[in-house]
Design a protein around this motif. Structure first.
Motif, PDB file in Angstrom:
ATOM      1  N   GLY A  30      -7.531   9.639   0.301  1.00 10.88           N
ATOM      2  CA  GLY A  30      -8.595  10.192  -0.510  1.00 10.88           C
ATOM      3  C   GLY A  30      -8.755   9.580  -1.879  1.00 10.88           C
ATOM      4  O   GLY A  30      -9.645   9.964  -2.629  1.00 10.88           O
ATOM      5  N   THR A  31      -7.926   8.640  -2.240  1.00 12.67           N
ATOM      6  CA  THR A  31      -8.060   7.987  -3.536  1.00 12.67           C
ATOM      7  C   THR A  31      -8.381   6.506  -3.331  1.00 12.67           C
ATOM      8  O   THR A  31      -8.407   6.014  -2.210  1.00 12.67           O
ATOM      9  CB  THR A  31      -6.791   8.161  -4.390  1.00 12.67           C
ATOM     10  N   PHE A  32      -8.632   5.814  -4.423  1.00 11.43           N
ATOM     11  CA  PHE A  32      -8.975   4.393  -4.361  1.00 11.43           C
ATOM     12  C   PHE A  32      -7.737   3.527  -4.544  1.00 11.43           C
ATOM     13  O   PHE A  32      -6.763   3.914  -5.195  1.00 11.43           O
ATOM     14  CB  PHE A  32     -10.006   4.051  -5.435  1.00 11.43           C
ATOM     15  N   ARG A  33      -7.757   2.338  -4.004  1.00 13.99           N
ATOM     16  CA  ARG A  33      -6.634   1.402  -4.041  1.00 13.99           C
ATOM     17  C   ARG A  33      -6.206   1.082  -5.472  1.00 13.99           C
ATOM     18  O   ARG A  33      -5.026   0.978  -5.774  1.00 13.99           O
ATOM     19  CB  ARG A  33      -7.028   0.129  -3.284  1.00 13.99           C
ATOM     20  N   GLU A  34      -7.160   0.961  -6.388  1.00 11.23           N
ATOM     21  CA  GLU A  34      -6.815   0.576  -7.755  1.00 11.23           C
ATOM     22  C   GLU A  34      -6.049   1.664  -8.518  1.00 11.23           C
ATOM     23  O   GLU A  34      -5.434   1.399  -9.526  1.00 11.23           O
ATOM     24  CB  GLU A  34      -8.052   0.146  -8.550  1.00 11.23           C
ATOM     25  N   ARG A  35      -6.053   2.890  -8.019  1.00 10.60           N
ATOM     26  CA  ARG A  35      -5.314   3.984  -8.664  1.00 10.60           C
ATOM     27  C   ARG A  35      -3.900   4.150  -8.116  1.00 10.60           C
ATOM     28  O   ARG A  35      -3.098   4.872  -8.670  1.00 10.60           O
ATOM     29  CB  ARG A  35      -6.055   5.304  -8.462  1.00 10.60           C
ATOM     30  N   VAL A  36      -3.568   3.473  -7.037  1.00  7.09           N
ATOM     31  CA  VAL A  36      -2.299   3.680  -6.337  1.00  7.09           C
ATOM     32  C   VAL A  36      -1.162   2.944  -7.046  1.00  7.09           C
ATOM     33  O   VAL A  36      -1.278   1.777  -7.400  1.00  7.09           O
ATOM     34  CB  VAL A  36      -2.412   3.202  -4.873  1.00  7.09           C
ATOM     35  N   ASP A  37      -0.040   3.660  -7.219  1.00  5.23           N
ATOM     36  CA  ASP A  37       1.170   3.079  -7.782  1.00  5.23           C
ATOM     37  C   ASP A  37       2.170   2.734  -6.684  1.00  5.23           C
ATOM     38  O   ASP A  37       2.776   1.672  -6.707  1.00  5.23           O
ATOM     39  CB  ASP A  37       1.809   4.057  -8.777  1.00  5.23           C
ATOM     40  N   LEU A  38       2.356   3.634  -5.702  1.00  5.15           N
ATOM     41  CA  LEU A  38       3.342   3.422  -4.666  1.00  5.15           C
ATOM     42  C   LEU A  38       2.889   4.087  -3.373  1.00  5.15           C
ATOM     43  O   LEU A  38       2.340   5.186  -3.405  1.00  5.15           O
ATOM     44  CB  LEU A  38       4.689   4.013  -5.103  1.00  5.15           C
ATOM     45  N   VAL A  39       3.141   3.432  -2.240  1.00  7.59           N
ATOM     46  CA  VAL A  39       2.758   3.949  -0.922  1.00  7.59           C
ATOM     47  C   VAL A  39       3.987   3.979  -0.018  1.00  7.59           C
ATOM     48  O   VAL A  39       4.708   2.996   0.077  1.00  7.59           O
ATOM     49  CB  VAL A  39       1.680   3.051  -0.260  1.00  7.59           C
ATOM     50  N   LEU A  40       4.184   5.120   0.639  1.00  9.54           N
ATOM     51  CA  LEU A  40       5.191   5.254   1.692  1.00  9.54           C
ATOM     52  C   LEU A  40       4.452   5.544   2.982  1.00  9.54           C
ATOM     53  O   LEU A  40       3.595   6.418   3.027  1.00  9.54           O
ATOM     54  CB  LEU A  40       6.156   6.401   1.410  1.00  9.54           C
ATOM     55  N   THR A  41       4.786   4.803   4.023  1.00 12.78           N
ATOM     56  CA  THR A  41       4.159   5.033   5.321  1.00 12.78           C
ATOM     57  C   THR A  41       5.010   6.009   6.136  1.00 12.78           C
ATOM     58  O   THR A  41       6.141   6.332   5.756  1.00 12.78           O
ATOM     59  CB  THR A  41       4.018   3.709   6.097  1.00 12.78           C
ATOM     60  N   PHE A  42       4.480   6.443   7.269  1.00 17.43           N
ATOM     61  CA  PHE A  42       5.220   7.341   8.150  1.00 17.43           C
ATOM     62  C   PHE A  42       6.503   6.680   8.641  1.00 17.43           C
ATOM     63  O   PHE A  42       7.532   7.326   8.794  1.00 17.43           O
ATOM     64  CB  PHE A  42       4.355   7.781   9.335  1.00 17.43           C
ATOM     65  N   GLY A  43       6.455   5.393   8.902  1.00 11.97           N
ATOM     66  CA  GLY A  43       7.639   4.670   9.354  1.00 11.97           C
ATOM     67  C   GLY A  43       8.719   4.576   8.289  1.00 11.97           C
ATOM     68  O   GLY A  43       9.906   4.495   8.596  1.00 11.97           O
ATOM     69  N   GLN A  44       8.340   4.595   7.026  1.00 11.93           N
ATOM     70  CA  GLN A  44       9.295   4.463   5.925  1.00 11.93           C
ATOM     71  C   GLN A  44       9.894   5.802   5.489  1.00 11.93           C
ATOM     72  O   GLN A  44      10.859   5.821   4.733  1.00 11.93           O
ATOM     73  CB  GLN A  44       8.613   3.804   4.724  1.00 11.93           C
ATOM     74  N   LEU A  45       9.347   6.910   5.956  1.00 14.33           N
ATOM     75  CA  LEU A  45       9.829   8.225   5.528  1.00 14.33           C
ATOM     76  C   LEU A  45      11.262   8.503   5.955  1.00 14.33           C
ATOM     77  O   LEU A  45      11.973   9.262   5.296  1.00 14.33           O
ATOM     78  CB  LEU A  45       8.921   9.331   6.085  1.00 14.33           C
ATOM     79  N   SER A  46      11.702   7.919   7.041  1.00 15.20           N
ATOM     80  CA  SER A  46      13.052   8.184   7.546  1.00 15.20           C
ATOM     81  C   SER A  46      14.129   7.404   6.797  1.00 15.20           C
ATOM     82  O   SER A  46      15.313   7.613   7.037  1.00 15.20           O
ATOM     83  CB  SER A  46      13.124   7.882   9.035  1.00 15.20           C
ATOM     84  N   THR A  47      13.740   6.517   5.887  1.00 12.74           N
ATOM     85  CA  THR A  47      14.696   5.719   5.126  1.00 12.74           C
ATOM     86  C   THR A  47      14.972   6.404   3.784  1.00 12.74           C
ATOM     87  O   THR A  47      14.082   6.500   2.952  1.00 12.74           O
ATOM     88  CB  THR A  47      14.143   4.298   4.887  1.00 12.74           C
ATOM     89  N   PRO A  48      16.199   6.887   3.559  1.00 14.74           N
ATOM     90  CA  PRO A  48      16.498   7.607   2.317  1.00 14.74           C
ATOM     91  C   PRO A  48      16.315   6.766   1.056  1.00 14.74           C
ATOM     92  O   PRO A  48      15.973   7.297  -0.002  1.00 14.74           O
ATOM     93  CB  PRO A  48      17.968   8.014   2.477  1.00 14.74           C
ATOM     94  N   GLU A  49      16.527   5.446   1.158  1.00 16.31           N
ATOM     95  CA  GLU A  49      16.369   4.578  -0.016  1.00 16.31           C
ATOM     96  C   GLU A  49      14.929   4.581  -0.520  1.00 16.31           C
ATOM     97  O   GLU A  49      14.696   4.469  -1.723  1.00 16.31           O
ATOM     98  CB  GLU A  49      16.803   3.142   0.310  1.00 16.31           C
TER      99      GLU A  49
END
Length: 149
Positions: A30-49
């Motif tokens: 729901g937001t624009f790419r230029e406002r994004v600082d960090l993205v976590l995908t569904f695949g990355q959620l299982s990684t505690p780091e």
């Protein structure tokens, strides 16, 4: 009313208000790419780091907003909500069916509320790469030990 105004009014009534960059908004919850600082995908959620990296970013930028896809597992959602509460960061949970739930779809996004950041690297895996060197070193040692031991 002119014909163009009437046609625009009818189009808005039938199709709704047109959106600016709808594909980009679907990808970034729901937001624009230029406002994004960090993205976590569904695949990355299982990684505690990666969750630790998200915690670091929220500490650095408490004025940002955390956009969370409501389809993430409850166990991880509880961790993210606790993280947001500890760092006094605003959370918005989105449950739009057009947001994907595949491994490469966005699950959690840290973004600025109004200003453009225009960061080049927003993927958590690229900004905070995992340290896999210990696994590689162990493999190389065992390989060489076969010849010299």
């Amino acid at each position: 009313m002119t014909n163009n105004d009437l046609q625009d009014h009818l189009n808005h009534a039938v199709y709704g208000t047109p959106q600016l960059k709808p594909d980009e908004q679907r990808k970034y919850l729901g937001t624009f790419r230029e406002r994004v600082d960090l993205v976590l995908t569904f695949g990355q959620l299982s990684t505690p780091e990666y969750l630790t990296a998200l915690a670091q970013e929220t500490k650095l930028h408490p004025e940002y907003i955390l956009l969370v896809n409501a389809a993430i597992p409850n166990k991880i959602l509880a961790k993210i909500l606790k993280l947001a509460q500890d760092n006094h960061i605003q959370v918005t949970t989105t449950s739009n069916v057009s947001f994907g739930t595949q491994n490469d779809d966005s699950a959690v996004i840290l973004a600025a509320k109004k200003q453009a950041l225009n960061l080049e690297i927003i993927d958590v895996a690229k900004r905070y790469p995992l340290n896999n060197s210990s696994v590689t070193d162990t493999t190389q040692k065992s390989f060489w030990h076969r010849f010299f031991n």
